[in-house]
Design an enzyme around this catalytic site. Structure first.
Site, PDB file in Angstrom:
ATOM      1  N   GLY A  51     -37.601  32.265 -14.113  1.00  0.00           N
ATOM      2  CA  GLY A  51     -39.168  32.532 -13.725  1.00  0.00           C
ATOM      3  C   GLY A  51     -40.054  32.154 -13.828  1.00  0.00           C
ATOM      4  CG  LEU A 104     -39.112  33.448 -21.830  1.00  0.00           C
ATOM      5  CD1 LEU A 104     -38.684  32.564 -23.404  1.00  0.00           C
ATOM      6  CD2 LEU A 104     -39.924  32.517 -21.354  1.00  0.00           C
ATOM      7  CB  THR A 108     -33.525  44.905 -18.375  1.00  0.00           C
ATOM      8  OG1 THR A 108     -33.286  45.398 -17.405  1.00  0.00           O
ATOM      9  CG2 THR A 108     -33.455  43.264 -18.125  1.00  0.00           C
ATOM     10  CE1 TYR A 121     -41.359  45.398 -19.642  1.00  0.00           C
ATOM     11  CE2 TYR A 121     -43.625  45.135 -21.140  1.00  0.00           C
ATOM     12  CZ  TYR A 121     -42.717  44.725 -20.065  1.00  0.00           C
ATOM     13  OH  TYR A 121     -42.424  42.691 -19.783  1.00  0.00           O
ATOM     14  CE  LYS A 170     -40.681  42.371 -23.817  1.00  0.00           C
ATOM     15  NZ  LYS A 170     -39.173  41.321 -24.084  1.00  0.00           N
TER      16      LYS A 170
END
Ligand code: UDP
Length: 324
Positions: free
Chosen positions: A10, A76, A95, A149, A153
């Protein structure tokens, strides 16, 4: 030392790989190329201290093969960018949570240190500036996908803490604010490469909403240097550490600065959020990291200001366009 970087193809991961190799370390990249690009690491292939595996962190055999010989892991690999999150909510949640869990399980089993990258999204719609790591957080309704999201996290951060406290994992969390630099692409919403591409195409630059929302941008070179410092701290106690830029700028002003550097005659237009993201979208008004903890722990002081960041991105996008 030998480092595994998940998401190493990435934008940030590939800069980290390059930085570690430059510091004399060995690097193994594991990336499923969902948003990463092989082109980001192609120039590293062939270096004796570099190897890579293409596949998912959720594949236990592959993770073991890639990580077994490593001393430490930078995790990451994650769903990235606001647009992607709106398009693929299931992928985002799975994910972010399942991938982190797989990496932490592996790290505990084989005794690796871990740095997990989190996001300033975790602050939700907190209005008190600057954002401190120990501040309370506020989210919008669960009917609004964006917060999935942030919350995924936040769950990652809880997972790190739980593994550190109950399983003795040496782990730390870096909360990354808007990070920019060469090789970043605008497909997933990132504003600076988008404005630069729009300007290089002759405009218009498209500002969402009234443009008075503000952000602080950090150069990826400052961020990867800090990640390397953090993972080598003697004690990794699940500390959360903000990393980001210092200068807060409104998005309208940012568009003007990009325009002025590329071609002052270009047009800047405002478009409503609803027409880009649909009616249920909520933006974060302001983002500003409190960087005291990073300063105290690792002497963090960003070296790149916004002008330098913009020059680097403009130069990179110009080269990419010429090569295409
Ligand atoms: N933005 C914009 N035009 C674009 C892309 C983004 O005006 O083409 C705005 C976006 O609404 C947000 C800010 O720029 O207020 C930063 O967006 P980005 O997706 O880069 O980061 P984040 O919102 O996650 O901080």
């Amino acid at each position: 030392m030998r480092f595994l970087i998940t998401g190493g193809a990435g934008f940030i991961g590939s800069h980290l790989a390059e930085y570690l190799l430059g510091a004399g370390e060995s690097v193994v990249v594991l990336d499923n190329l969902s948003t990463g690009r092989f082109d980001n690491i192609r120039h590293l292939v062939g270096q004796p201290s570099f190897s890579y595996f293409i596949g998912s962190v959720e594949d236990p055999a592959l993770l073991t093969e890639a990580g077994r010989q490593c001393d430490a892991i930078f995790h990451l690999a994650a769903a990235v960018g606001v647009e992607l999150i709106v398009r693929d909510p299931v992928g985002t949640i799975e994910t972010n949570i399942n991938g982190t869990e797989a990496v932490l399980r592996f790290a505990v089993r084989y005794g690796k240190r871990v740095l997990v990258t989190s996001s300033s999204e975790v602050y939700g719609k907190t209005a008190k500036l600057p954002f401190r790591e120990e501040d309370d957080v506020t989210y919008g309704a669960t009917s609004r996908p964006r917060w999935a999201y942030a919350i995924s996290k936040a769950v990652d951060e809880f997972l790190v803490r739980a593994y550190v406290e109950s399983k003795g994992l040496p782990g730390i969390v870096a909360r990354l604010f808007n990070t920019v630099g060469p090789r970043q692409v605008g497909h997933y919403g990132m504003v600076i490469p988008r404005f630069v591409d729009q300007a290089l195409r002759g405009g218009p630059l498209l500002v969402y909403g009234d443009g008075r929302q503000t952000r602080c941008f950090a150069h990826v070179a400052d961020i990867v240097a800090a990640l390397y410092e953090l993972i080598r701290l003697p004690q990794l106690n699940a500390e959360i550490v903000n990393l980001g830029g210092k200068e807060r700028v409104s998005i309208r002003h940012l568009a003007e600065r990009v325009r002025d550097r590329v071609n002052p005659r270009l047009d800047i237009q405002h478009v409503p959020y609803e027409s880009v993201f649909g009616a249920s979208f909520e933006d974060m008004r302001d983002r500003d990291p409190d960087l005291q903890r990073a300063r105290k722990l690792i002497g963090y002081a960003p070296r790149y200001d916004l002008n330098r960041i913009l020059d680097d991105v403009i130069g990179d996008r110009r080269r990419e366009r010429q090569a295409a």
